[in-house]
Design a protein around this motif. Sequence first.
Motif, PDB file in Angstrom:
ATOM      1  N   VAL A  45     -24.551   9.469  -0.685  1.00 57.46           N
ATOM      2  CA  VAL A  45     -24.422   9.578   0.774  1.00 57.46           C
ATOM      3  C   VAL A  45     -23.843  10.939   1.123  1.00 57.46           C
ATOM      4  N   PRO A  46     -24.023  11.381   2.355  1.00 61.29           N
ATOM      5  CA  PRO A  46     -23.375  12.621   2.787  1.00 61.29           C
ATOM      6  C   PRO A  46     -21.856  12.487   2.630  1.00 61.29           C
ATOM      7  N   ASP A  47     -21.240  13.517   2.091  1.00 57.99           N
ATOM      8  CA  ASP A  47     -19.796  13.467   1.807  1.00 57.99           C
ATOM      9  C   ASP A  47     -19.240  14.872   1.973  1.00 57.99           C
ATOM     10  N   HIS A  48     -18.849  15.192   3.219  1.00 56.54           N
ATOM     11  CA  HIS A  48     -18.319  16.511   3.539  1.00 56.54           C
ATOM     12  C   HIS A  48     -17.083  16.792   2.680  1.00 56.54           C
ATOM     13  N   GLY A  49     -17.114  17.887   1.949  1.00 55.43           N
ATOM     14  CA  GLY A  49     -15.997  18.269   1.095  1.00 55.43           C
ATOM     15  C   GLY A  49     -15.985  17.569  -0.246  1.00 55.43           C
ATOM     16  N   LYS A  50     -16.996  16.738  -0.525  1.00 58.34           N
ATOM     17  CA  LYS A  50     -17.082  16.015  -1.807  1.00 58.34           C
ATOM     18  C   LYS A  50     -15.789  15.265  -2.101  1.00 58.34           C
ATOM     19  N   ARG A  51     -15.277  14.542  -1.118  1.00 55.87           N
ATOM     20  CA  ARG A  51     -14.007  13.830  -1.261  1.00 55.87           C
ATOM     21  C   ARG A  51     -14.141  12.477  -1.956  1.00 55.87           C
ATOM     22  N   VAL A  52     -15.351  11.904  -1.961  1.00 57.78           N
ATOM     23  CA  VAL A  52     -15.567  10.526  -2.433  1.00 57.78           C
ATOM     24  C   VAL A  52     -14.511   9.619  -1.783  1.00 57.78           C
ATOM     25  N   PRO A  53     -14.563   9.505  -0.450  1.00 56.49           N
ATOM     26  CA  PRO A  53     -13.526   8.757   0.262  1.00 56.49           C
ATOM     27  C   PRO A  53     -13.816   7.260   0.321  1.00 56.49           C
ATOM     28  N   PHE A  54     -14.167   6.697  -0.818  1.00 56.21           N
ATOM     29  CA  PHE A  54     -14.482   5.268  -0.872  1.00 56.21           C
ATOM     30  C   PHE A  54     -14.328   4.786  -2.309  1.00 56.21           C
ATOM     31  N   LEU A  99     -21.865 -12.856  -4.607  1.00 53.58           N
ATOM     32  CA  LEU A  99     -21.200 -11.576  -4.806  1.00 53.58           C
ATOM     33  C   LEU A  99     -20.854 -10.967  -3.456  1.00 53.58           C
ATOM     34  N   VAL A 100     -19.631 -10.476  -3.360  1.00 54.31           N
ATOM     35  CA  VAL A 100     -19.223  -9.691  -2.199  1.00 54.31           C
ATOM     36  C   VAL A 100     -18.636  -8.390  -2.732  1.00 54.31           C
ATOM     37  N   ILE A 101     -19.160  -7.285  -2.258  1.00 52.93           N
ATOM     38  CA  ILE A 101     -18.607  -5.975  -2.597  1.00 52.93           C
ATOM     39  C   ILE A 101     -17.867  -5.461  -1.368  1.00 52.93           C
ATOM     40  N   ALA A 102     -16.567  -5.280  -1.496  1.00 47.87           N
ATOM     41  CA  ALA A 102     -15.799  -4.650  -0.423  1.00 47.87           C
ATOM     42  C   ALA A 102     -15.893  -3.147  -0.618  1.00 47.87           C
ATOM     43  N   VAL A 103     -16.366  -2.463   0.408  1.00 45.75           N
ATOM     44  CA  VAL A 103     -16.388  -1.009   0.391  1.00 45.75           C
ATOM     45  C   VAL A 103     -15.100  -0.556   1.062  1.00 45.75           C
ATOM     46  N   VAL A 104     -14.259   0.090   0.291  1.00 48.23           N
ATOM     47  CA  VAL A 104     -12.933   0.497   0.753  1.00 48.23           C
ATOM     48  C   VAL A 104     -12.974   1.983   1.104  1.00 48.23           C
ATOM     49  N   ALA A 105     -12.625   2.293   2.338  1.00 49.13           N
ATOM     50  CA  ALA A 105     -12.540   3.687   2.778  1.00 49.13           C
ATOM     51  C   ALA A 105     -11.166   4.234   2.414  1.00 49.13           C
ATOM     52  N   ILE A 106     -11.139   5.399   1.803  1.00 47.81           N
ATOM     53  CA  ILE A 106      -9.890   6.061   1.416  1.00 47.81           C
ATOM     54  C   ILE A 106      -9.639   7.175   2.433  1.00 47.81           C
ATOM     55  N   LEU A 107      -8.574   7.029   3.197  1.00 50.06           N
ATOM     56  CA  LEU A 107      -8.327   7.933   4.324  1.00 50.06           C
ATOM     57  C   LEU A 107      -6.956   8.581   4.192  1.00 50.06           C
ATOM     58  N   ASP A 108      -6.792   9.372   3.175  1.00 48.66           N
ATOM     59  CA  ASP A 108      -5.518  10.032   2.893  1.00 48.66           C
ATOM     60  C   ASP A 108      -5.163  10.988   4.037  1.00 48.66           C
ATOM     61  N   VAL A 117     -12.468  10.799  10.547  1.00 48.15           N
ATOM     62  CA  VAL A 117     -13.661  10.107  11.005  1.00 48.15           C
ATOM     63  C   VAL A 117     -14.856  10.422  10.115  1.00 48.15           C
ATOM     64  N   GLU A 118     -14.939  11.622   9.587  1.00 47.27           N
ATOM     65  CA  GLU A 118     -16.054  11.968   8.709  1.00 47.27           C
ATOM     66  C   GLU A 118     -15.954  11.215   7.387  1.00 47.27           C
ATOM     67  N   ARG A 119     -14.738  11.040   6.897  1.00 49.17           N
ATOM     68  CA  ARG A 119     -14.565  10.278   5.663  1.00 49.17           C
ATOM     69  C   ARG A 119     -14.897   8.799   5.884  1.00 49.17           C
ATOM     70  N   LEU A 120     -14.513   8.279   7.049  1.00 45.28           N
ATOM     71  CA  LEU A 120     -14.841   6.892   7.375  1.00 45.28           C
ATOM     72  C   LEU A 120     -16.350   6.711   7.528  1.00 45.28           C
ATOM     73  N   LEU A 121     -17.010   7.688   8.143  1.00 48.07           N
ATOM     74  CA  LEU A 121     -18.460   7.615   8.275  1.00 48.07           C
ATOM     75  C   LEU A 121     -19.147   7.658   6.907  1.00 48.07           C
ATOM     76  N   THR A 122     -18.587   8.398   5.978  1.00 45.42           N
ATOM     77  CA  THR A 122     -19.136   8.407   4.620  1.00 45.42           C
ATOM     78  C   THR A 122     -19.061   7.009   4.011  1.00 45.42           C
ATOM     79  N   ALA A 123     -17.906   6.352   4.152  1.00 40.66           N
ATOM     80  CA  ALA A 123     -17.764   4.992   3.618  1.00 40.66           C
ATOM     81  C   ALA A 123     -18.737   4.038   4.317  1.00 40.66           C
TER      82      ALA A 123
END
Length: 197
Positions: A45-54, A99-108, A117-123
Amino acid sequence: MTILPNAERLLDALDARRSVPARQLDAPGPDDATVLRMLRSSVRVPDHGKRVPFRFLRIAGDARHALGEQLVARARARDPEIGAGALDKDRHRFSHAPLVIAVVAILDPQDTAIPEVERLLTAGSVCFALLQAAQACGFGASWLTGWPAYDPDILAALGLGAHERIAGFIHIGSPRLDPPERERPDPAALLQDWVAP
């Protein structure tokens, strides 16, 4: 209009996406290798700054029922007058799909270079990609949240950190029905041209 080879097939797959209600998902679910294959597509997915915020949290097997009991206890604490029907809904909220996969947004908050908001949109993009990947693998899926996604006690029980949020609970399983098509918005009606003032 020029369409690249295989593009129509890929666009048809996007056009065919349907959410299957969690109550209509049953076993079997994907095996471990298929889960990892779906996740491999989902992380593209698009990930501004390559943070892997998830990150991902798998809820399967007996853990689904244990989480349901925790929801019941928390629901009673939140509202001592809660009705039996609402409690039953919470008890089984995670029990329908195998199966349930929780996608967790990492918002340091220390990461000020990339807006939160961009990191949340990535998640959120990961959630959508996982829906597509599940359907491509022959499964039904549904992206849900509900009150458990926002309750601090439930988030703590799931092991989320102070700066993590649930972007979505992706319920995945074998559909018991073919989900009906619903009316979709007309993109032409939503498109405007910006004109410089």
